[in-house]
Structure formats: C-alpha cells, structure tokens
Design a protein around this motif. Structure first.
Motif, PDB file in Angstrom:
ATOM      1  N   GLY A 140       0.821  -1.393   0.066  1.00  0.00           N
ATOM      2  CA  GLY A 140      -0.025  -0.207  -0.028  1.00  0.00           C
ATOM      3  C   GLY A 140       0.762   1.291   0.031  1.00  0.00           C
ATOM      4  N   ALA A 141       1.906   1.082   0.749  1.00  0.00           N
ATOM      5  CA  ALA A 141       2.940   2.331   0.958  1.00  0.00           C
ATOM      6  C   ALA A 141       3.476   2.624  -0.553  1.00  0.00           C
ATOM      7  N   ALA A 142       3.809   1.726  -1.144  1.00  0.00           N
ATOM      8  CA  ALA A 142       4.246   1.869  -2.321  1.00  0.00           C
ATOM      9  C   ALA A 142       3.803   2.683  -3.472  1.00  0.00           C
ATOM     10  N   THR A 159     -10.414  -0.157  10.348  1.00  0.00           N
ATOM     11  CA  THR A 159     -10.149   0.123   8.968  1.00  0.00           C
ATOM     12  C   THR A 159      -9.552   1.654   8.706  1.00  0.00           C
ATOM     13  N   VAL A 160     -10.423   2.454   9.253  1.00  0.00           N
ATOM     14  CA  VAL A 160     -10.140   3.863   9.172  1.00  0.00           C
ATOM     15  C   VAL A 160      -8.922   4.082   9.925  1.00  0.00           C
ATOM     16  N   GLN A 212      -2.951   5.749  10.023  1.00  0.00           N
ATOM     17  CA  GLN A 212      -1.793   5.277  10.270  1.00  0.00           C
ATOM     18  C   GLN A 212      -0.980   5.006   8.953  1.00  0.00           C
ATOM     19  N   GLY A 213      -1.411   4.943   8.055  1.00  0.00           N
ATOM     20  CA  GLY A 213      -0.585   4.776   6.730  1.00  0.00           C
ATOM     21  C   GLY A 213      -0.645   5.946   6.135  1.00  0.00           C
TER      22      GLY A 213
END
Length: 292
Positions: A232-234, A254-255, A260-261
C-alpha cells in the motif's frame, strides 16, 4: 458452469430492471461484450473517448446499472467512463468454466478488459468490494494507474471478519426474506438521514431484487488478498479513500489503518455504505479534485 442467478426467471427479471436503470442515467451509454479467458464481461461506456479513461467497479451483490445510476451523467462529462459488470455478480457478465474451476485471477481479468479498450493507463474508482478490487489492482499494476478512488472500502484486513460484519447487518430480517424485510436491510446500509430511496425508489427495488435473485456462491472465485502495508505504501500517492461516518461495513479499525498509513482520505458526515448514492455531488467533487 456457475449459475449467477437462482433461476432463469430471476435472471430475466434482473436484466429487465437493469435496462430500466440504465435508462435513468440521463446519458447515452454503449454496451460492450468483452471476451476474456474467464468469460464474457459486460461493460457500459459513456462520455467522449477524447476524455481521460475512468474504469468503474461496483460492489458485491450489485451491478453497474444500479451502482452508477446517480453518478454516470456527471462523471461522463469529464471522463470516458467504463463501468464493468463483475464476473460472478448479478449483472450481464457471463463466467465460463475456467472461472468456475478456481483458475480465476482478478488482476489478469481486469487487465484483459482494459486492454480490450486499447488503454495503457486509466483512472480507477470502486465502491465497497469494487474499492477493494481497485486498490488491489493498483498495488499489482501501478504502471497502468493514473489515480484510484476507493469509496467505502479498499483495505481488507480479514475477509472472514468482513463477511461476518456484513451478515450481522442483515439479521434478523434475512431469516425471513420478505420484500419488506429486504427493504429494511437495504435501508440499513445507508445513513438514517438519507432519503435516497424515497427519491429514487427504483434503486431500492432493484437492490431488493438482486438480494432475492443472486446466487452469492458465484462470487467465491474472487479470492481476497489481505492488506499488505508495504504494498500500500508503495502506491500511496495514487490512492484516495472516501468514506462515510456511519462505519457499518468499513470499521473504525480500518479507518485507523488508513490514518496510520497516512493515505489521503476524507470522511463524509451523515453518510453510510451507499456513499455515491447518498452523497453523489460530494463524491463527484472529490473525484474531480483528486484526479485533477
């Protein structure tokens, strides 16, 4: 072969209602039957081919006709919209034996559909399970994505937990699936403040028809990949999450992961899972802003 509908009568009723819904889009739509290795995929397109391409993905138990009924007119003014009926969903796509025998690869299938329209890079937007499909495709094929809008979904941490959460929302009415009880379930997925089904009763009627008619086992070949933070970060810069504040399907945990991401996101007030029906203008505004 997997039977998408519970009976031939159910299939005919759904498809007749499907065509009526496309008629209320308020925009000319073209129909395409796209051959793929997993079956015939039905797509609807609207808007000029000179506009940037936007691929639209609906949720589980939905189809393109009902999902984008209140959105296609606005979206097609700026994008060449391609709304895909998911294989195994209660639309016009027809899965084949390869799909039924567990050989289905979701990202390969989507690539085949995009290739059919001779497109290199596209925008993606999806709702609920469609948001998951859009998110997952972006992590696997970021080179083909300009930007992705995930509406009321995207990140899945536990497929089983997500399924249980959805089923619990249907109790106890699902035990006695009368038309009245089905309408209660449909309304429960939206915000109590929403009057969308009063203003557009055809949407509610069609969703109830799908609940009664769809063989949900037809979606089993769609295997859900759990959230991988690194993947996801990529692609973080390509993603935007748009959520309702009711947290019926998309949970608070999930929120928290989205925050956090450090993904781009917005939460709409007084909005439930039917986000693009309940708040169409806000959804359009966010799509236009992010994709710009």
């Amino acid at each position: 072969m997997i039977q998408v509908f519970k009976s031939e009568r159910a299939r005919r009723d759904v498809l007749a209602s499907y065509d009526e819904l496309v008629g209320m889009w308020g925009v000319d739509a073209e129909f395409h039957e796209v051959p793929t290795q997993y079956g015939l995929t039905h797509c609807l397109t609207a808007g000029s081919k000179d506009h940037p391409p936007l691929v639209l993905l609906h949720g589980v138990g939905d189809n393109s006709a009902v999902m984008w009924a209140l959105n296609m007119r606005a979206l097609s003014e700026r994008y060449y919209c391609i709304a895909i009926d998911t294989l195994g969903g209660p639309g016009k796509s027809v899965p084949n034996e390869r799909y039924a025998k567990g050989q289905f690869q979701q990202t390969e299938w989507l690539s085949e559909v995009i290739d059919f329209f001779k497109l290199d890079k596209v925008y993606l937007a999806g709702v609920s399970n469609g948001a998951y499909m859009a998110y997952h495709y972006t992590t696997v094929h970021p080179e083909r994505i300009r930007g992705t809008m995930c509406l009321e979904g995207g990140i899945v941490t536990s497929p089983i937990k997500a399924m249980i959460t959805t089923l619990l929302l249907m109790f106890p009415e699902i035990l006695l699936p009368t038309k009245r009880n089905m309408h209660r379930i449909v309304r429960r997925l939206s915000s109590p403040q929403s009057d969308v089904f009063d203003r557009y009763p055809m949407l509610a009627s069609h969703l109830v028809l799908l609940m009664k008619s769809h063989n949900q086992k037809a979606m089993f070949p769609h295997h859900i990949k759990t959230y991988d933070e690194a993947k996801g970060a990529a692609v973080k810069d390509k993603l935007f999450f748009l959520l309702g504040d009711q947290h019926r399907i998309v949970t608070k945990s999930t929120v928290a992961l989205i925050k956090q991401g450090q993904y781009a996101y917005r939460i709409l007030e007084n909005t439930g899972h039917g986000i693009n029906h309940e708040q169409p203008q806000a959804v359009h505004d966010e799509i236009f802003r992010f994709f710009a």
